[in-house]
Enzyme design. Structure first.
Site, PDB file in Angstrom:
ATOM      1  N   GLU A 135       1.371  -7.465  -4.793  1.00 31.70           N
ATOM      2  CA  GLU A 135       1.834  -6.294  -4.058  1.00 31.70           C
ATOM      3  C   GLU A 135       2.178  -5.127  -4.985  1.00 31.70           C
ATOM      4  OE1 GLU A 135       2.178  -5.401  -0.940  1.00 31.70           O
ATOM      5  OE2 GLU A 135       1.495  -7.252   0.005  1.00 31.70           O
ATOM      6  N   SER A 136       2.959  -5.392  -6.022  1.00 33.88           N
ATOM      7  CA  SER A 136       3.541  -4.289  -6.807  1.00 33.88           C
ATOM      8  C   SER A 136       3.381  -4.422  -8.307  1.00 33.88           C
ATOM      9  CB  SER A 136       5.040  -4.190  -6.495  1.00 33.88           C
ATOM     10  OG  SER A 136       5.711  -5.364  -6.939  1.00 33.88           O
TER      11      SER A 136
END
Length: 643
Positions: free
Chosen positions: A135-136
């Site tokens: 995700e990040s």
């Protein structure tokens, strides 16, 4: 008694022991409080665009093949066709993008033990923890073009749905610990909906509605079957390429994380993980003050507490901060003190069309100078922006992170304050200005007095970046304090006038509502320096669009009229040695008979502006008039000016 023979074993042993002890005494000890950048802030970065990996044509090496063939809960039953898709992502990270993977590993190492602990306690497969990397990349300040934020990339609505507060003061989507628990809630809900962790992960990316309709339309029972049957759906119902690649990417990352050593990646040390205690922060607390109390730079404090969006906590409710276990008691004592809650009576105001600084200040019973100082701006931002209406304290509230287009203000290193250092001398030594140092460290205008051993972040736009120094052993190692920005009493003023200080200047374009005094106050220079630099007198009227030359704070001594050495020694920024030299060189002026100097507070006056005008400190002004640490001044009030 005869001396020992020089070549006896006992004598050689004594010499060896003496040498060991001497070396141990000379070796500087590492300070126990040295954080060595462990809690350095991660600045905002946009999450990578979706990609479709291509086969690089290289076969897997024996070690890579061994790692790829390991299986966990998520990749236990992959078909040969499905495994081929996962292999493309595996090669992407292991072959061409190893540095990216290394960065993801090191960032996520700070939070991974906590994530796995929460997931294990809640019955979530351990490999799902690597969704935070997908995700990040492990950055709690990561953002997406769609508006997702944080380690787990929560959208605003979903974040609020799972209990993450989001205001202009705090965004708990950036809190790695609270967001992890919220992510576990969301993932358990998705697994309950679909009964399959692959589909749950796909729904985390695309939304449960999208995956639910796709499953219903195709009759698929697992993610890879859904991808194969996706072409049977109407175009609007089909999965985006990002979602089609999402689960294979997660499985590839899981295989890599199980085999870091085998694949030649650096294995994180257990010491890399964050182990914090929580403290409750009262409304309106100075977070920059808390950071200084704990001996942290703002970068370090914000790296530990990325959820805070400003240097003050929300004025309408309590919040949570993370501190080192050994600092918890110290933090609780300071948070309970009166000096902590200096922003409790602040309010927000949304700028409307037609507003001016003058109209807003009148409507909210404050001054234009206080509005500028509290918000750290020179002119009013555009309509729709939110500004702060200050209360009793006028210290500015900064944004926790610099704007992405002003990344050069990010820290270029760390510096430990030495005897004689001031903000002014450091600005001159680093080739920057006082405002940039304040901004990099989120310091208020009342924080000019530095403490020996205090840690500062060096502004990233500094021309001269000092070597990193630590509190212990700095002087012993031979480091010299930066040269003061104001010449000492023994140096002729002309040398400063002809030197770098006179050349170091910038320009400012006058905006509506600006005044000479307001500009001088905002730029930390005297009215005289500003007037002299622009050939103006005190009666000059500014025009919107007019360009002013702003002299460097260090050039103020050069632009000032010839002053007595004692006057120069009293200016902010001179070192203690310079002040001592000046006092010895000049006889004290005889005291004039009569009453002490008093002034009447006028509209726009603040303790800070008065202290600058009379060349004294705010602390001295408070003490002379019996004002407490949070006391302000009122129009018409009489103040005694200490001589």
């Amino acid at each position: 008694m005869a001396p020992f023979p020089l070549r006896t074993p006992f004598y050689r042993l004594c010499l060896l022991l003496a040498l060991i002890l001497a070396l141990a005494a000379c070796t500087p000890k590492k300070p126990s409080s040295d954080l060595s950048g462990k809690f350095q802030q991660d600045y905002e970065e946009v999450v990578q665009e979706p990609y479709v990996p291509r086969d690089d044509g290289l076969p897997l090496t024996p070690a890579e093949l061994e790692a790829f063939n390991t299986k966990g809960v998520l990749d236990a039953n992959l078909s040969q066709e499905d495994a081929r898709i996962v292999e493309l992502h595996f090669k992407y990270f292991v072959h061409d993008h190893r540095r990216t993977m290394e960065r993801f590993i090191q960032r996520t190492a700070r939070y991974l033990p906590y994530i796995k602990k929460v997931f294990n306690e809640r019955g979530i497969p351990e490999e799902i923890a690597y969704l935070s990397m997908v995700e990040s990349g492990g950055n709690p300040n990561a953002i997406s073009p769609a508006g997702a934020v944080g380690l787990w990339q929560f959208m605003p609505y979903t974040g609020r749905k799972f209990g993450l507060e989001q205001t202009s003061w705090i965004d708990e989507r950036r809190d790695p610990f609270k967001a992890t628990y919220a992510a576990s809630d969301y993932l358990l809900k998705l697994y309950t909906d679909f009964g399959d962790w692959h589909l749950a992960a796909a729904a985390y990316n695309a939304g449960e509605g999208k995956i639910g309709k796709a499953v219903e339309g195709t009759g698929a029972t697992d993610f890879f079957e859904l991808c194969r049957l996706d072409c049977n759906l109407e175009e609007k119902q089909r999965l985006k390429e990002e979602t089609r690649q999402y689960v294979p990417r997660l499985l590839a990352v899981a295989k890599i994380m199980r085999n870091l050593k085998l694949l030649g990646f650096s294995e994180p040390s257990p010491a890399d993980s964050y182990d914090f205690e929580t403290v409750t922060v009262p409304p309106g607390t100075s977070l920059s003050g808390l950071a200084r109390t704990l001996g942290l730079t703002w970068d370090e404090f914000s790296g530990m507490n990325p959820a805070f969006r400003r240097t003050a906590s929300p004025p309408t409710g309590t919040s949570t901060a993370y501190v080192l276990p050994e600092k918890k008691r110290e933090a609780e004592i300071w948070l309970a003190s009166s000096e902590a809650r200096i922003y409790a009576d602040w309010r927000e105001y949304r700028v409307r069309k037609g507003d001016t600084l003058s109209s807003i200040s009148k409507r909210n019973r404050t001054s234009v100078a206080d509005l500028r100082m509290a918000n750290g701006f020179h002119s009013l931002p555009r309509p729709g922006s939110t500004i702060m209406i200050p209360g009793r304290s006028k210290e500015p509230v900064y944004a926790a992170l610099p704007e992405r287009d002003s990344a050069p203000t990010a820290s270029a290193g760390k510096y430990t304050v030495a005897p004689g250092d001031t903000l002014y001398s450091l600005a001159a030594a680093w080739g920057t200005d006082v405002h940039s140092i304040r901004l990099a460290n989120r310091l208020g205008s009342g924080d000019d007095k530095l403490s020996i051993g205090q840690r500062l972040s060096v502004p990233g736009n500094s021309k001269n970046r000092p070597a990193v120094r630590h509190a212990a052993g700095a002087q012993a190692a031979g480091h010299k304090a930066p040269q003061s920005s104001v010449q000492s009493a023994s140096v002729p003023a002309s040398s400063a006038r002809d030197g770098d200080a006179a050349r170091a200047s910038s320009t400012y374009v006058v905006s509506s509502g600006d005044t000479l005094s307001g500009i001088a106050l905002a730029r930390d220079i005297s009215m005289h320096a500003l007037l002299t630099a622009n050939g103006l007198d005190q009666k000059a009227v500014l025009k919107v669009g007019q360009t002013l030359r702003i002299p460097h704070a260090g050039a103020e001594a050069a632009s000032a009229p010839a002053a007595k050495p004692a006057d120069r020694a009293a200016r902010p920024g001179t070192t203690q040695a310079a002040r001592t030299t000046a006092r010895q060189a000049e006889k004290p002026a005889p005291e004039l008979p009569g009453k002490p100097l008093t002034v009447t507070v006028r509209k726009g006056d603040t303790l800070y502006s008065l202290s600058r005008k009379h060349n004294i400190t705010v602390a001295a002004l408070r003490q002379a008039n019996g004002l407490g640490p949070n006391g302000g001044v009122n129009i018409g009030q009489k103040l005694r000016i200490p001589q």
